[in-house]
Enzyme design. Structure first.
Site, PDB file in Angstrom:
ATOM      1  N   GLY A  83     -16.252  12.738   0.739  1.00 30.63           N
ATOM      2  CA  GLY A  83     -15.681  11.458   0.319  1.00 30.63           C
ATOM      3  C   GLY A  83     -15.597  10.400   1.390  1.00 30.63           C
ATOM      4  O   GLY A  83     -14.598   9.685   1.471  1.00 30.63           O
TER       5      GLY A  83
ATOM      6  N   ASN B 239     -20.101  14.074  -2.416  1.00 33.43           N
ATOM      7  CA  ASN B 239     -19.877  12.651  -2.688  1.00 33.43           C
ATOM      8  C   ASN B 239     -20.625  12.322  -3.989  1.00 33.43           C
ATOM      9  O   ASN B 239     -21.774  12.728  -4.142  1.00 33.43           O
ATOM     10  CB  ASN B 239     -20.437  11.802  -1.522  1.00 33.43           C
ATOM     11  CG  ASN B 239     -19.897  10.383  -1.526  1.00 33.43           C
ATOM     12  OD1 ASN B 239     -19.809   9.739  -2.564  1.00 33.43           O
ATOM     13  ND2 ASN B 239     -19.545   9.890  -0.348  1.00 33.43           N
TER      14      ASN B 239
ATOM     15  N   HIS C 253      -7.143   7.995  12.034  1.00 38.21           N
ATOM     16  CA  HIS C 253      -6.753   6.602  11.791  1.00 38.21           C
ATOM     17  C   HIS C 253      -5.253   6.393  11.635  1.00 38.21           C
ATOM     18  O   HIS C 253      -4.826   5.338  11.166  1.00 38.21           O
ATOM     19  CB  HIS C 253      -7.519   6.047  10.577  1.00 38.21           C
ATOM     20  CG  HIS C 253      -8.993   5.924  10.832  1.00 38.21           C
ATOM     21  ND1 HIS C 253      -9.914   5.658   9.848  1.00 38.21           N
ATOM     22  CD2 HIS C 253      -9.710   6.023  11.980  1.00 38.21           C
ATOM     23  CE1 HIS C 253     -11.135   5.604  10.382  1.00 38.21           C
ATOM     24  NE2 HIS C 253     -11.040   5.837  11.669  1.00 38.21           N
TER      25      HIS C 253
ATOM     26  N   ASN D 171      -8.171   9.464   6.627  1.00 39.54           N
ATOM     27  CA  ASN D 171      -7.158   8.966   5.696  1.00 39.54           C
ATOM     28  C   ASN D 171      -5.801   8.814   6.371  1.00 39.54           C
ATOM     29  O   ASN D 171      -5.444   9.606   7.238  1.00 39.54           O
ATOM     30  CB  ASN D 171      -7.046   9.908   4.495  1.00 39.54           C
ATOM     31  CG  ASN D 171      -8.342   9.953   3.713  1.00 39.54           C
ATOM     32  OD1 ASN D 171      -9.185   9.074   3.884  1.00 39.54           O
ATOM     33  ND2 ASN D 171      -8.511  10.955   2.878  1.00 39.54           N
TER      34      ASN D 171
ATOM     35  N   CYS E 105      11.408  -3.989  17.055  1.00 37.08           N
ATOM     36  CA  CYS E 105      11.577  -2.780  17.867  1.00 37.08           C
ATOM     37  C   CYS E 105      12.993  -2.767  18.461  1.00 37.08           C
ATOM     38  O   CYS E 105      13.412  -3.764  19.062  1.00 37.08           O
ATOM     39  CB  CYS E 105      10.538  -2.765  18.976  1.00 37.08           C
ATOM     40  SG  CYS E 105      10.817  -1.467  20.188  1.00 37.08           S
TER      41      CYS E 105
ATOM     42  N   SER F 197     -17.902   7.080   3.142  1.00 35.73           N
ATOM     43  CA  SER F 197     -19.134   6.287   3.074  1.00 35.73           C
ATOM     44  C   SER F 197     -19.900   6.366   4.389  1.00 35.73           C
ATOM     45  O   SER F 197     -21.076   6.030   4.453  1.00 35.73           O
ATOM     46  CB  SER F 197     -18.791   4.822   2.764  1.00 35.73           C
ATOM     47  OG  SER F 197     -17.845   4.345   3.710  1.00 35.73           O
TER      48      SER F 197
ATOM     49  N   ARG G  28       0.840  -1.210   0.000  1.00 39.59           N
ATOM     50  CA  ARG G  28       0.000   0.000   0.000  1.00 39.59           C
ATOM     51  C   ARG G  28       0.878   1.264   0.000  1.00 39.59           C
ATOM     52  O   ARG G  28       0.567   2.250  -0.662  1.00 39.59           O
ATOM     53  CB  ARG G  28      -0.941   0.015   1.196  1.00 39.59           C
ATOM     54  CG  ARG G  28      -2.071  -0.986   1.064  1.00 39.59           C
ATOM     55  CD  ARG G  28      -3.139  -0.781   2.117  1.00 39.59           C
ATOM     56  NE  ARG G  28      -3.906   0.441   1.941  1.00 39.59           N
ATOM     57  CZ  ARG G  28      -4.945   0.573   1.124  1.00 39.59           C
ATOM     58  NH1 ARG G  28      -5.345  -0.433   0.379  1.00 39.59           N
ATOM     59  NH2 ARG G  28      -5.590   1.715   1.055  1.00 39.59           N
TER      60      ARG G  28
ATOM     61  N   ASP H  17      -3.005   8.701   4.462  1.00 39.75           N
ATOM     62  CA  ASP H  17      -1.985   9.352   3.622  1.00 39.75           C
ATOM     63  C   ASP H  17      -1.722  10.747   4.191  1.00 39.75           C
ATOM     64  O   ASP H  17      -2.367  11.161   5.153  1.00 39.75           O
ATOM     65  CB  ASP H  17      -2.465   9.418   2.154  1.00 39.75           C
ATOM     66  CG  ASP H  17      -3.738  10.252   1.989  1.00 39.75           C
ATOM     67  OD1 ASP H  17      -3.770  11.401   2.475  1.00 39.75           O
ATOM     68  OD2 ASP H  17      -4.706   9.759   1.376  1.00 39.75           O
TER      69      ASP H  17
ATOM     70  N   CYS I  73      12.631  -3.361  22.526  1.00 43.02           N
ATOM     71  CA  CYS I  73      12.169  -4.583  23.206  1.00 43.02           C
ATOM     72  C   CYS I  73      12.179  -5.816  22.301  1.00 43.02           C
ATOM     73  O   CYS I  73      11.870  -6.913  22.767  1.00 43.02           O
ATOM     74  CB  CYS I  73      10.763  -4.362  23.774  1.00 43.02           C
ATOM     75  SG  CYS I  73       9.491  -4.281  22.495  1.00 43.02           S
TER      76      CYS I  73
HETATM   77  N1  APR Z   1     -15.015  12.695  -4.507  1.00 43.09           N
HETATM   78  C1  APR Z   1     -15.744  12.558  -3.371  1.00 43.09           C
HETATM   79  N2  APR Z   1     -16.117  11.360  -2.890  1.00 43.09           N
HETATM   80  C2  APR Z   1     -15.741  10.274  -3.562  1.00 43.09           C
HETATM   81  C3  APR Z   1     -14.966  10.334  -4.741  1.00 43.09           C
HETATM   82  C4  APR Z   1     -14.604  11.621  -5.217  1.00 43.09           C
HETATM   83  N3  APR Z   1     -13.871  11.780  -6.336  1.00 43.09           N
HETATM   84  N4  APR Z   1     -14.752   9.065  -5.184  1.00 43.09           N
HETATM   85  C5  APR Z   1     -15.354   8.250  -4.308  1.00 43.09           C
HETATM   86  N5  APR Z   1     -15.961   8.966  -3.336  1.00 43.09           N
HETATM   87  C6  APR Z   1     -16.718   8.495  -2.172  1.00 43.09           C
HETATM   88  C7  APR Z   1     -17.404   7.150  -2.376  1.00 43.09           C
HETATM   89  O1  APR Z   1     -18.660   7.322  -3.002  1.00 43.09           O
HETATM   90  C8  APR Z   1     -17.525   6.661  -0.938  1.00 43.09           C
HETATM   91  O2  APR Z   1     -18.738   7.103  -0.346  1.00 43.09           O
HETATM   92  O3  APR Z   1     -15.789   8.273  -1.135  1.00 43.09           O
HETATM   93  C9  APR Z   1     -16.335   7.327  -0.233  1.00 43.09           C
HETATM   94  C10 APR Z   1     -15.222   6.381   0.160  1.00 43.09           C
HETATM   95  O4  APR Z   1     -15.734   5.496   1.099  1.00 43.09           O
HETATM   96  P1  APR Z   1     -14.813   4.431   1.855  1.00 43.09           P
HETATM   97  O5  APR Z   1     -13.964   3.712   0.861  1.00 43.09           O
HETATM   98  O6  APR Z   1     -15.711   3.647   2.735  1.00 43.09           O
HETATM   99  O7  APR Z   1     -13.808   5.345   2.692  1.00 43.09           O
HETATM  100  P2  APR Z   1     -13.951   5.946   4.141  1.00 43.09           P
HETATM  101  O8  APR Z   1     -15.338   6.389   4.413  1.00 43.09           O
HETATM  102  O9  APR Z   1     -12.846   6.927   4.287  1.00 43.09           O
HETATM  103  O10 APR Z   1     -13.615   4.669   5.035  1.00 43.09           O
HETATM  104  C11 APR Z   1     -13.518   4.805   6.418  1.00 43.09           C
HETATM  105  O11 APR Z   1     -12.642   2.576   6.668  1.00 43.09           O
HETATM  106  O12 APR Z   1     -11.321   1.566   5.075  1.00 43.09           O
HETATM  107  C12 APR Z   1     -11.396   1.917   6.423  1.00 43.09           C
HETATM  108  O13 APR Z   1      -9.947   2.810   8.060  1.00 43.09           O
HETATM  109  C13 APR Z   1     -10.321   2.911   6.701  1.00 43.09           C
HETATM  110  O14 APR Z   1     -10.383   5.256   7.167  1.00 43.09           O
HETATM  111  C14 APR Z   1     -11.033   4.228   6.459  1.00 43.09           C
HETATM  112  C15 APR Z   1     -12.433   3.941   6.988  1.00 43.09           C
END
Ligand code: APR
Length: 255
Positions: free
Chosen positions: A197, A223, A122, A105, A157, A199, A73, A107, A160
């Site tokens: 962005g 979104n 996270h 995120n 580590c 879910s 990743r 990153d 330890c």
């Molecule tokens: N602009 C805005 N939103 C977008 C775009 C875009 N260009 N492309 C995709 N999306 C939306 C998708 O429709 C989705 O609703 O981004 C969302 C990404 O959802 P997830 O992949 O579930 O990401 P996230 O909500 O950050 O996940 C939460 O889960 O994977 C684990 O720990 C990880 O921090 C992460 C957590």
């Protein structure tokens, strides 16, 4: 409703805002080429369910597999650069100096774009720590410092001898209490939250817009598809963050 009209509505809400908070998820980095956990994996990794690799149980059972997954990743994320959405948020901080970003995120694209007030719920995929946090939480370890011979296996580590692991929050793990408290306070005192962005399926991050709503603030979502947040949003701008955010920032500058 036409998107242009919605952008004007968002601008009106933002002009009236004194305490703006932004919650971001994987969608904001999507246009930088960073895949989410829920995206299908390529090549060797296609046979694995990433949500089952990102757990303390998986690391305990197969540390090398989980370490290699994170190395993979990191490799895909390394060339990623901030996209127009990250840059627009950094610009927004000039207009709202108190603006707080809460991100899920791992990153560092918000930082790279120039945002400074970021709560990283996270963790940070580019950092590592002792899996036992033997010198306190977190006990960060710079892996380049570890003997290169050792890098073929999971690094250990230097204090330890336990395995080193990525400094990220895995499924089933607790978030840092300090960071979570800071995020809750920011959400409860926000008069406007921009949710971009995500879910909205992973709590407690997904609770933040509710906290803002309950405290009387408003929620704007960006979104391209409906999320768990959409039903509680006052305004849903259906589109890509890299398209919509720069248009909002430009309209705000002209307003
Ligand atoms: N602009 C805005 N939103 C977008 C775009 C875009 N260009 N492309 C995709 N999306 C939306 C998708 O429709 C989705 O609703 O981004 C969302 C990404 O959802 P997830 O992949 O579930 O990401 P996230 O909500 O950050 O996940 C939460 O889960 O994977 C684990 O720990 C990880 O921090 C992460 C957590």
């Amino acid at each position: 409703m036409a998107i242009e009209h919605q952008i004007q509505q968002a601008v009106a809400l933002m002009k009236a805002s004194e305490r703006l908070v932004v919650l971001t998820g994987a969608g904001v980095s999507k246009e930088s080429g960073v895949p989410t956990f829920r995206d299908a994996l390529d090549g060797l990794w296609a046979q694995y369910d990433p949500t089952r690799l990102a757990t303390p149980q998986a690391f305990a059972a197969t540390p090398k597999l989980v370490w290699d997954f994170y190395e993979y990743r990191r490799q895909i994320m390394r060339p990623a650069l901030p996209n127009p959405a990250h840059r627009a948020l950094a610009q927004l901080e000039r207009r709202f100096p108190e603006m707080q970003i809460i991100t899920q995120n791992v990153d560092d694209l918000h930082e790279q774009a120039g945002s400074t007030r970021i709560i990283r719920l996270h963790g940070n995929i580019n950092a590592n720590k002792c899996s036992k946090d033997c010198q306190g939480d977190p006990t960060n370890v710079v892996v380049a410092d570890v003997d290169s011979q050792q890098q073929r296996d999971v690094p250990r580590c230097p204090h330890c001898g336990s395995y080193v692991r990525p400094d990220v929050v895995w499924f089933g793990e607790m978030l840092s209490v300090e960071l979570l408290d800071a995020a809750k306070i920011a959400s409860a005192t926000a008069d406007l939250m921009l949710v971009i962005g995500t879910s909205g399926v992973v709590i407690p991050a997904a609770d933040m817009p509710q906290i803002t709503r309950r405290a009387g603030g408003k929620v704007i979502e960006i979104n391209p598809i409906e999320s768990n947040i959409t039903p509680i949003a006052d305004l849903w701008l259906c589109g890509a963050a890299g398209d919509i955010l720069p248009r909002i920032v430009a309209a705000l500058a002209d307003a």
